[in-house]
Design a protein around this motif. Sequence first.
Motif, short mmCIF file in Angstrom:
data_model
loop_
_atom_site.label_atom_id
_atom_site.label_comp_id
_atom_site.label_asym_id
_atom_site.label_seq_id
_atom_site.Cartn_x
_atom_site.Cartn_y
_atom_site.Cartn_z
N THR A 6 0.84 -1.19 0.00
CA THR A 6 0.00 0.00 0.00
C THR A 6 0.88 1.25 0.00
O THR A 6 2.09 1.16 0.13
CB THR A 6 -0.93 0.02 1.24
N ASP A 7 0.24 2.38 -0.12
CA ASP A 7 0.96 3.65 -0.14
C ASP A 7 0.48 4.49 1.03
O ASP A 7 -0.65 4.96 1.04
CB ASP A 7 0.69 4.37 -1.46
N ASP A 67 -1.82 11.19 -5.91
CA ASP A 67 -1.88 10.08 -6.86
C ASP A 67 -0.82 9.06 -6.46
O ASP A 67 0.35 9.41 -6.30
CB ASP A 67 -1.61 10.60 -8.27
N PRO A 68 -1.17 7.78 -6.29
CA PRO A 68 -0.18 6.77 -5.89
C PRO A 68 0.90 6.53 -6.95
O PRO A 68 1.89 5.87 -6.67
CB PRO A 68 -1.01 5.51 -5.65
N LYS A 69 0.72 7.07 -8.15
CA LYS A 69 1.74 6.94 -9.20
C LYS A 69 2.89 7.92 -9.01
O LYS A 69 3.91 7.80 -9.67
CB LYS A 69 1.12 7.14 -10.58
N THR A 104 2.82 3.29 -13.16
CA THR A 104 2.00 2.53 -12.23
C THR A 104 2.30 3.06 -10.83
O THR A 104 3.19 3.88 -10.65
CB THR A 104 2.29 1.01 -12.34
N SER A 105 1.58 2.59 -9.85
CA SER A 105 1.79 3.10 -8.49
C SER A 105 3.18 2.74 -7.98
O SER A 105 3.74 1.69 -8.33
CB SER A 105 0.72 2.56 -7.54
N ASN A 158 3.27 -0.62 -6.36
CA ASN A 158 3.39 -1.75 -7.30
C ASN A 158 4.82 -1.91 -7.79
O ASN A 158 5.28 -3.04 -8.01
CB ASN A 158 2.46 -1.57 -8.50
#
Length: 180
Positions: free
Chosen positions: A51-52, A58-60, A70-71, A74
């Motif tokens: 998780t972030d 934005d998780p990216k 991508t995040s 990831n």
Amino acid sequence: MNIRLLTILFITFTSLPFLAAENVSVDYDYLGNHNTDFSNIRFSLSVGEFTDGRNMDDPKFITEEYLAETSLANIVRGALIQGFEHGGAELVTEGGEMKIVGSIISSEVQIVDRNGVESIQLTIRSNVQLQGRGRTIWETTLFGRGVVPVNDGIVAAVHRSMDRMIRELVNDDYFLIELQ
């Protein structure tokens, strides 16, 4: 009229980070050689969700200046999977007896002078846990710091950061004891 102007200004200023961020393609592949043998792990192991935990829009976002394909969670998860597989681990996709999970704590970029060379220093901190039998068995914070000349760019800094994160995990004696 003033309300409309204030609304436009608010929307403009709140969307600036998205407009200012540079899109980059990280496309990380582990090319290192950590020499840690995971082929004889005595139980099934999976790499679960990452998780972030950063407070980013934005998780990216790698940082507020750079946006990945991508995040970041990831990217970190994928890097750790590659590190395990490089050591011969046969990971299961679901239902492993033990599971690695994690969360991105922070990501920071700085421009530093390294031996007279202007360099990008990217530090990604991640909390990583080994879970099994309904509890956390082992836990640490990994510091992935990648330093590269500015001309090499942020993607090279991300790659170095992931390489270091993998090395830090696979060289942790307490972690390795739990896998035996």
